[in-house]
Design an enzyme around this catalytic site. Structure first.
Site, PDB file in Angstrom:
ATOM      1  CG  HIS A   1     -36.379 -22.533 -14.916  1.00 45.34           C
ATOM      2  ND1 HIS A   1     -37.637 -22.085 -15.220  1.00 45.34           N
ATOM      3  CD2 HIS A   1     -36.294 -23.776 -15.446  1.00 45.34           C
ATOM      4  CE1 HIS A   1     -38.292 -23.015 -15.898  1.00 45.34           C
ATOM      5  NE2 HIS A   1     -37.484 -24.056 -16.050  1.00 45.34           N
TER       6      HIS A   1
ATOM      7  NE  ARG B   1     -34.866 -23.757 -19.127  1.00 45.53           N
ATOM      8  CZ  ARG B   1     -34.641 -24.924 -18.598  1.00 45.53           C
ATOM      9  NH1 ARG B   1     -33.568 -25.120 -17.865  1.00 45.53           N
ATOM     10  NH2 ARG B   1     -35.477 -25.906 -18.775  1.00 45.53           N
TER      11      ARG B   1
ATOM     12  CG  HIS C   1     -32.861 -24.135 -13.310  1.00 47.07           C
ATOM     13  ND1 HIS C   1     -33.691 -24.835 -12.460  1.00 47.07           N
ATOM     14  CD2 HIS C   1     -32.817 -24.858 -14.456  1.00 47.07           C
ATOM     15  CE1 HIS C   1     -34.143 -25.924 -13.078  1.00 47.07           C
ATOM     16  NE2 HIS C   1     -33.608 -25.959 -14.288  1.00 47.07           N
TER      17      HIS C   1
HETATM   18  P1  FAD Z   1     -27.896 -33.859  -8.060  1.00 45.06           P
HETATM   19  O1  FAD Z   1     -29.052 -34.595  -8.553  1.00 45.06           O
HETATM   20  O2  FAD Z   1     -28.096 -32.489  -7.562  1.00 45.06           O
HETATM   21  O3  FAD Z   1     -27.238 -34.716  -6.910  1.00 45.06           O
HETATM   22  C1  FAD Z   1     -26.143 -34.209  -6.175  1.00 45.06           C
HETATM   23  C2  FAD Z   1     -25.900 -35.135  -5.017  1.00 45.06           C
HETATM   24  O4  FAD Z   1     -24.669 -34.797  -4.381  1.00 45.06           O
HETATM   25  C3  FAD Z   1     -26.955 -35.060  -3.932  1.00 45.06           C
HETATM   26  O5  FAD Z   1     -27.197 -36.364  -3.479  1.00 45.06           O
HETATM   27  C4  FAD Z   1     -26.280 -34.248  -2.834  1.00 45.06           C
HETATM   28  O6  FAD Z   1     -26.774 -34.479  -1.537  1.00 45.06           O
HETATM   29  C5  FAD Z   1     -24.868 -34.738  -2.974  1.00 45.06           C
HETATM   30  N1  FAD Z   1     -23.836 -33.858  -2.424  1.00 45.06           N
HETATM   31  C6  FAD Z   1     -23.611 -32.554  -2.694  1.00 45.06           C
HETATM   32  N2  FAD Z   1     -22.537 -32.126  -2.021  1.00 45.06           N
HETATM   33  C7  FAD Z   1     -22.068 -33.180  -1.312  1.00 45.06           C
HETATM   34  C8  FAD Z   1     -20.991 -33.365  -0.415  1.00 45.06           C
HETATM   35  N3  FAD Z   1     -20.162 -32.371  -0.079  1.00 45.06           N
HETATM   36  N4  FAD Z   1     -20.809 -34.584   0.139  1.00 45.06           N
HETATM   37  C9  FAD Z   1     -21.647 -35.621  -0.160  1.00 45.06           C
HETATM   38  N5  FAD Z   1     -22.697 -35.492  -0.994  1.00 45.06           N
HETATM   39  C10 FAD Z   1     -22.897 -34.288  -1.562  1.00 45.06           C
HETATM   40  N6  FAD Z   1     -32.651 -31.120 -15.945  1.00 45.06           N
HETATM   41  C11 FAD Z   1     -33.172 -31.775 -17.000  1.00 45.06           C
HETATM   42  O7  FAD Z   1     -32.427 -32.260 -17.860  1.00 45.06           O
HETATM   43  N7  FAD Z   1     -34.512 -31.948 -17.096  1.00 45.06           N
HETATM   44  C12 FAD Z   1     -35.371 -31.453 -16.176  1.00 45.06           C
HETATM   45  O8  FAD Z   1     -36.564 -31.636 -16.288  1.00 45.06           O
HETATM   46  C13 FAD Z   1     -34.851 -30.722 -15.081  1.00 45.06           C
HETATM   47  N8  FAD Z   1     -35.674 -30.182 -14.150  1.00 45.06           N
HETATM   48  C14 FAD Z   1     -35.130 -29.577 -13.056  1.00 45.06           C
HETATM   49  C15 FAD Z   1     -35.971 -29.088 -12.057  1.00 45.06           C
HETATM   50  C16 FAD Z   1     -35.438 -28.538 -10.912  1.00 45.06           C
HETATM   51  C17 FAD Z   1     -36.341 -28.002  -9.844  1.00 45.06           C
HETATM   52  C18 FAD Z   1     -34.029 -28.464 -10.754  1.00 45.06           C
HETATM   53  C19 FAD Z   1     -33.432 -27.883  -9.513  1.00 45.06           C
HETATM   54  C20 FAD Z   1     -33.192 -28.925 -11.752  1.00 45.06           C
HETATM   55  C21 FAD Z   1     -33.732 -29.478 -12.910  1.00 45.06           C
HETATM   56  N9  FAD Z   1     -32.918 -29.948 -13.933  1.00 45.06           N
HETATM   57  C22 FAD Z   1     -33.446 -30.604 -14.992  1.00 45.06           C
HETATM   58  C23 FAD Z   1     -31.475 -30.004 -13.751  1.00 45.06           C
HETATM   59  C24 FAD Z   1     -31.104 -31.422 -13.309  1.00 45.06           C
HETATM   60  O9  FAD Z   1     -32.107 -31.908 -12.459  1.00 45.06           O
HETATM   61  C25 FAD Z   1     -29.787 -31.469 -12.588  1.00 45.06           C
HETATM   62  O10 FAD Z   1     -28.815 -30.778 -13.305  1.00 45.06           O
HETATM   63  C26 FAD Z   1     -29.348 -32.915 -12.424  1.00 45.06           C
HETATM   64  O11 FAD Z   1     -30.349 -33.629 -11.750  1.00 45.06           O
HETATM   65  C27 FAD Z   1     -28.041 -32.982 -11.683  1.00 45.06           C
HETATM   66  O12 FAD Z   1     -27.782 -34.309 -11.347  1.00 45.06           O
HETATM   67  P2  FAD Z   1     -26.503 -34.628 -10.498  1.00 45.06           P
HETATM   68  O13 FAD Z   1     -26.507 -36.087 -10.246  1.00 45.06           O
HETATM   69  O14 FAD Z   1     -25.319 -34.016 -11.129  1.00 45.06           O
HETATM   70  O15 FAD Z   1     -26.724 -33.803  -9.133  1.00 45.06           O
HETATM   71  C1  SIN Z   2     -38.139 -27.644 -16.434  1.00 41.34           C
HETATM   72  O1  SIN Z   2     -38.913 -28.587 -16.278  1.00 41.34           O
HETATM   73  O2  SIN Z   2     -38.481 -26.523 -16.808  1.00 41.34           O
HETATM   74  C2  SIN Z   2     -36.690 -27.854 -16.136  1.00 41.34           C
HETATM   75  C3  SIN Z   2     -36.029 -28.462 -17.284  1.00 41.34           C
HETATM   76  C4  SIN Z   2     -34.547 -28.259 -17.233  1.00 41.34           C
HETATM   77  O3  SIN Z   2     -34.006 -27.674 -16.318  1.00 41.34           O
HETATM   78  O4  SIN Z   2     -33.922 -28.695 -18.197  1.00 41.34           O
END
Ligand code: FAD
Ligand code: SIN
Length: 541
Positions: A236, A282, A343
């Protein structure tokens, strides 16, 4: 290891993918969610910008699809993109029905934000706390669902796999460790969803929370699943640069509302680099910032928020404003020092469009999954969208019948008590992996540095695996084992791709090959097998 819990559906992770799936899969039977820290510890909870979706009559599925394909630099699977784009509006409305309060404009319509690479305003958001709002509502729904149980501080160690009566690979659940109590054991399940998120912590500097240690990729690889396109790590462009600000993101939406990137001499350097200026995709912006910093010897660049205006900045970005004030910066007035940071993982575990992996009974959704939507560079705010769609689709599958199989449990952690200085060494190894990845497998790569990284990561991975098999495990050791393996897979994938494309940039091979190919890797007892494959559906422009 013995079976400690049994359930119909086991969910690993409590971000948007895990929680959405759990709510929907609960109609098939009981669901157990294991999450390794507290329930809200996830990237989801930190998401700022929002969810990209076609919600305005002037927008169209075709435009969103084309924007996604353009960002993906020829490597998106069109079928996957079209599916995710089409399903988006329904699932955004479902979130609203469940109680998510997205920001509205004065007419009561959704206030749609703008981010890099989007030709339209289409980012549905809850000010700059979108993820927190979604996580709040999904967590509450899970807590109120009597068929779902959620165990915090339960770290999944490995998938429990074996062969079914027809000799097909099948998942029977997972092994886990509860580091706080020392309890470990097996969960037996008819279907398992990997929803463990991304790999930011493989790198020294990241926007990701501490949970993002690539556990799902490492577990799936150890179970024999193919891992695809892991070289495409998104950096990012704008992570706050401040010694006390641990990985705080300045949302791309800030540039979407008019903020401009400038170098320390005050130049709008992106204007000269790309027609979209600070709102180019990006990969381009992050690389240009890296170039500016190296060429000028500066430690950061600046995000000039003044085009937004102080009052509007505070209203639109209350969370960012609060953090800036904590660091002595006046929101909307003072330039914000920023640097790129790891990111998002665009590759992941090979997954079909119903969330199925190569192993029966094992599904993936969210950042850990590779569906082909993001190609060589993810379009902003398409991640939450993809996670919603794929979790919804994975939860439609009927669980497999229990075949009574009793496969051997996954490799047990060892029993020896850890040595007195083990904590310190573990700490140093963690740092060594992350620093190596940052320096040698970062934003800008060379084949020589990748070779050096691979040699060192092999040793680091071997050391961590050996220690894991010998000593009583800790959460830190289990995670080190995962970041070392994921770092190695990532570096091998990067070394395999001898072209520059999207997020993968080789200074010694800056050109893009005419043919767009995916990188498929598989961990075998003899090492990592790696090959290029053509896209399975029509190539994109
Ligand atoms: P996560 O939300 O990361 O959840 C993973 C889960 O797995 C967590 O609960 C964790 O504790 C658990 N876990 C991991 N390993 C283990 C294990 N071994 N055993 C048990 N549990 C485990 N994307 C967008 O589309 N829009 C945005 O605005 C955006 N903003 C972002 C801002 C930030 C700061 C970040 C870091 C990312 C952003 N992204 C955004 C990306 C997006 O947030 C993530 O890709 C998305 O939330 C991933 O969701 P997920 O459910 O796959 O994983
Ligand atoms: C952001 O708010 O810039 C993150 C958005 C994203 O990761 O898609």
């Amino acid at each position: 290891m013995r079976v400690v819990h049994e359930c119909t559906s086991l969910v690993l992770g409590s971000g948007i993918a895990g929680l959405t799936y759990a709510l929907k899969a609960s109609r098939h039977g009981d669901v157990l969610i294991l999450t390794k820290k507290s329930r809200a510890d996830s990237s989801t909870n930190r998401a700022q910008g929002g969810v990209a979706s076609v919600m305005d009559p002037t927008d169209s599925f075709d435009l969103h699809t084309e924007d996604t394909l353009r960002a993906g630099a020829g490597l998106c699977r069109r079928e996957a993109v079209e599916l995710v784009v089409r399903e988006g509006p329904r699932l955004v409305r479902e979130l609203i029905d469940w109680g998510v309060s997205f920001t509205e404009d004065p007419t009561g319509a959704l206030d749609l934000g703008q981010e890099g690479g989007h030709s339209q305003r289409r980012i549905v958001h809850a000010k700059d706390l979108t993820g927190k709002e979604i996580e709040r509502v999904l967590t509450k729904a899970v807590e109120e669902n009597s068929r779902i149980r959620l165990l915090e501080n339960h770290l999944a160690l490995d998938l429990w796999t074996g062969s079914d009566s027809r000799g097909r690979p099948r998942c029977y659940g997972a092994s886990f460790l509860a580091p706080e109590t020392g309890e470990s054991g097996l969960v037996r399940a008819r279907q398992t969803l990997l929803a463990t998120g991304g790999c930011g912590k493989v790198y020294l500097y990241t926007t990701n929370p501490d949970i993002a240690t690539a556990d799902g990729v490492a577990m799936a690889a150890r179970a024999g699943c193919p891992i695809v396109n892991l070289e495409f790590v998104q950096f990012h462009p704008t992570c706050l640069y401040h010694p006390d600000a641990k990985s705080f993101l300045i949302s791309e939406a800030v540039r979407g509302e008019g903020a401009i990137l400038r170098n320390l001499a005050g130049d709008d350097f992106m204007r000269a680099r790309h027609e979209l200026g600070s709102l180019a995709t990006r990969d381009i912006v992050a690389r240009e910032i890296d170039f500016q910093m190296k060429e000028r010897g500066d430690k950061c660049v600046l995000l000039d928020p003044t085009p937004i205006g102080a009052e509007r900045f505070r209203r639109r970005f209350p969370n960012i404003s609060q953090r800036l004030e904590e660091f002595g910066l006046e929101p909307g007035v003072d330039p914000i020092p920023v640097v790129p940071a790891a990111h998002y993982m665009c590759g992941g575990v090979a997954t079909d469009l119903d969330g199925r992996t190569a192993i029966d009974g094992l599904f993936t959704a969210g950042e850990v999954a590779f569906t082909g939507v993001h190609g060589a560079n993810r379009l902003a705010s398409n991640s939450l969208l993809e996670a919603l769609v794929m979790a919804d689709r994975a939860a439609r599958s009927e669980p497999l019948a229990d075949d009574g199989g009793e496969p051997a449990p996954p490799p047990s952690p060892g029993r020896e008590p850890p040595g007195a200085d083990e904590g310190v060494i573990l700490d140093h190894e963690w740092d060594a992996v992350r620093r190596l990845m940052w320096d040698y497998v970062g934003l800008v790569r060379t084949r020589e540095r990748l070779d050096q990284a691979i040699g060192r990561l092999r040793v680091m991975r071997g050391w961590a695996e050996d220690l894991y098999r010998r000593t009583r495990p800790s959460g830190d050791l289990a995670e080190l084992r995962n970041i070392a393996l994921a770092g190695l897979l990532l570096s091998r994938s990067a070394r395999h791709r001898s072209e520059s494309r999207g997020l993968h940039f080789l200074t010694d091979r800056p050109e893009t090959d005419p043919e767009a190919l995916e990188t498929w890797s598989r961990l075998t007892p003899d090492g990592i097998l790696i090959e290029s494959r053509g896209l399975p559906v029509a190539r994109t422009a």
